[in-house]
Scaffold this motif. Structure first.
Motif, short mmCIF file in Angstrom:
data_model
loop_
_atom_site.label_atom_id
_atom_site.label_comp_id
_atom_site.label_asym_id
_atom_site.label_seq_id
_atom_site.Cartn_x
_atom_site.Cartn_y
_atom_site.Cartn_z
N LEU A 94 19.54 26.31 71.55
CA LEU A 94 20.03 27.32 70.61
C LEU A 94 18.84 28.09 70.04
O LEU A 94 17.91 27.51 69.50
CB LEU A 94 20.81 26.66 69.46
CG LEU A 94 21.30 27.63 68.36
CD1 LEU A 94 22.36 28.58 68.92
CD2 LEU A 94 21.85 26.86 67.17
N TYR A 96 17.81 31.09 67.32
CA TYR A 96 18.38 31.80 66.17
C TYR A 96 17.28 32.51 65.40
O TYR A 96 16.09 32.21 65.54
CB TYR A 96 19.14 30.83 65.25
CG TYR A 96 18.30 29.73 64.64
CD1 TYR A 96 17.71 29.90 63.38
CD2 TYR A 96 18.07 28.53 65.31
CE1 TYR A 96 16.92 28.91 62.82
CE2 TYR A 96 17.29 27.52 64.76
CZ TYR A 96 16.72 27.72 63.51
OH TYR A 96 15.93 26.73 62.96
N LYS A 103 14.96 36.88 71.09
CA LYS A 103 15.79 35.75 71.49
C LYS A 103 16.42 36.01 72.86
O LYS A 103 16.40 35.14 73.74
CB LYS A 103 16.88 35.49 70.44
CG LYS A 103 16.35 35.15 69.07
CD LYS A 103 17.46 34.83 68.08
CE LYS A 103 18.35 36.02 67.79
NZ LYS A 103 17.63 37.14 67.12
N ASP A 154 28.06 33.45 68.15
CA ASP A 154 28.98 33.53 67.01
C ASP A 154 30.18 34.45 67.31
O ASP A 154 31.24 34.30 66.70
CB ASP A 154 28.25 34.01 65.76
CG ASP A 154 27.31 35.16 66.02
OD1 ASP A 154 27.68 36.31 65.72
OD2 ASP A 154 26.20 34.92 66.53
N SER A 182 22.22 32.28 71.78
CA SER A 182 21.45 32.94 70.73
C SER A 182 22.39 33.38 69.62
O SER A 182 23.59 33.60 69.85
CB SER A 182 20.69 34.15 71.28
OG SER A 182 21.60 35.21 71.54
N THR A 183 21.87 33.50 68.42
CA THR A 183 22.65 34.04 67.30
C THR A 183 21.71 34.62 66.24
O THR A 183 20.61 34.10 66.02
CB THR A 183 23.55 32.96 66.67
OG1 THR A 183 24.29 33.54 65.59
CG2 THR A 183 22.72 31.80 66.12
N LYS A 186 23.00 32.05 62.19
CA LYS A 186 23.11 30.60 62.33
C LYS A 186 24.10 30.02 61.32
O LYS A 186 24.76 29.01 61.58
CB LYS A 186 21.72 29.97 62.12
CG LYS A 186 21.69 28.46 62.28
CD LYS A 186 20.31 27.92 61.93
CE LYS A 186 20.29 26.40 61.99
NZ LYS A 186 19.01 25.84 61.52
N ASP A 187 24.22 30.67 60.15
CA ASP A 187 25.09 30.17 59.10
C ASP A 187 26.57 30.19 59.50
O ASP A 187 27.39 29.50 58.87
CB ASP A 187 24.90 30.99 57.81
CG ASP A 187 25.16 32.47 58.04
OD1 ASP A 187 24.43 33.07 58.85
OD2 ASP A 187 26.09 33.01 57.42
N PHE A 194 25.16 21.48 65.81
CA PHE A 194 23.74 21.12 65.75
C PHE A 194 23.47 19.68 66.17
O PHE A 194 22.35 19.19 66.01
CB PHE A 194 23.21 21.40 64.34
CG PHE A 194 23.37 22.84 63.94
CD1 PHE A 194 22.67 23.85 64.60
CD2 PHE A 194 24.26 23.21 62.94
CE1 PHE A 194 22.84 25.18 64.25
CE2 PHE A 194 24.44 24.53 62.59
CZ PHE A 194 23.72 25.52 63.25
N GLN A 202 16.56 23.42 69.26
CA GLN A 202 17.00 24.45 68.32
C GLN A 202 15.76 25.20 67.84
O GLN A 202 14.92 24.65 67.14
CB GLN A 202 17.76 23.81 67.16
CG GLN A 202 19.02 23.07 67.62
CD GLN A 202 19.65 22.22 66.54
OE1 GLN A 202 19.49 22.49 65.35
NE2 GLN A 202 20.40 21.21 66.95
N GLU A 204 13.88 28.51 66.09
CA GLU A 204 13.96 29.68 65.22
C GLU A 204 12.95 30.73 65.67
O GLU A 204 11.77 30.43 65.83
CB GLU A 204 13.70 29.30 63.76
CG GLU A 204 13.81 30.48 62.81
CD GLU A 204 13.63 30.13 61.35
OE1 GLU A 204 13.87 31.00 60.49
OE2 GLU A 204 13.26 28.96 61.06
#
Length: 299
Positions: A94, A96, A103, A154, A182-183, A186-187, A194, A202, A204
């Protein structure tokens, strides 16, 4: 759905037909595919993308570490050990972070690298159901490494969150697969995504803090810059750095005494009175803009 026939076309497309013809399936060649459904019969269709991503992300330590991990995952000997231990041979990654942090570039870089090194089949998700069906069809017929790319995961959550979780858990029994998602948000992902069994890595993606990396991007594009520019660009995303390069190119073609388009007509308010008659006397908007633009450059 068992597909018996595959036809490749000169334009780079590939069509799949569910037929009664008893022929052996032609192998899917390594590359990037974008599956969808087409026509009233909702025939499975996939565009074979011949144009591949030429760019690569800035290779930070985290990205280099992820590439080592992926290389180990794709090693057939290590894959055999994983299966012997009773684990499914699958990997979720993932990425993010805010927009413009490369990304998507990272996803395609990994995919195209594995096409060259491991003859991988990369599936670029455009339609969720078509992608799932296409992946199962590939696995029914050959054992190549599959790389599934889900850009902006998402977007799929409202309709397919449960199905995504099941797939990431190995519910479709598809092995030898890497899923890279990808996003920017993330929220929006629930905590359940996760779990290491779903997304082992994961990562960032942030703005670029290393001055040397920023300098390398500017030099690659043959862009003039100062030390102050480097300080200002520290922490910027790659998109913001590209915007700076674009502005520098435009500024080179505009006389020094003129107002720069790249910084947004700073003297617009000051010059409003001198240009007001243009807007009042002529209704041609395009001509108005051209005259105003000319005023800015020649004054």
């Amino acid at each position: 759905m068992e597909i018996k026939q595959v036809n490749y076309f000169a334009d780079g497309s590939v069509y799949f037909y569910d037929t009664e013809i008893q022929e052996s399936l032609k192998e899917f060649k390594p590359g990037i595919y974008k599956p969808a459904y087409e026509g009233p019969q909702q025939t499975l269709y996939a565009e074979f993308i011949t144009r591949q991503e030429n760019h690569k992300p800035i290779l930070t330590k985290e990205i280099k570490d992820s590439l080592k991990y992926i290389k180990a995952f794709a090693d057939p000997k290590l894959a055999a050990v994983i299966r012997e231990k009773g684990f499914m041979h699958k990997l979720g990654i993932l990425t993010y972070g805010k927009p413009g942090t490369m990304k998507t570039t990272y996803m395609y870089y990994v995919g195209t690298t594995l096409i060259k090194q491991k003859k991988a089949i990369v599936v670029d998700m455009y339609n969720f159901d078509a992608a799932m069906e296409f992946i199962k069809t590939i696995r029914m017929n050959q054992d190549n490494l599959i790389v599934l790319l889900i850009d902006e995961i998402d977007v799929y959550l409202e309709r397919f969150e449960t199905q995504l979780k099941i797939f990431l858990d190995g519910g479709e029994s598809v092995e030898n697969i890497i899923t890279i998602a990808s996003t920017n948000r993330k929220d929006l992902l629930s905590e359940a995504f996760f779990r290491p069994s779903r997304f082992k890595l994961q990562m960032e993606f942030k703005g670029i803090d290393n001055i040397g990396d920023i300098e390398a991007v500017l030099k690659e594009k043959d862009t003039k810059y100062t030390q102050d520019n480097l300080k200002d660009l520290k922490g910027c995303t790659i998109d913001e750095i590209k915007a700076f390069i674009h502005d520098e190119i435009l500024n080179q073609g505009i006389p020094v005494k003129s107002t720069s388009v790249a910084i947004g007509f700073k003297s617009y308010d000051e010059d409003y009175e001198s240009t007001k008659n243009i807007y009042e006397d002529d209704d041609d908007d395009e001509d108005n803009f051209n005259k105003f633009f000319e005023l800015q450059l020649v004054k």
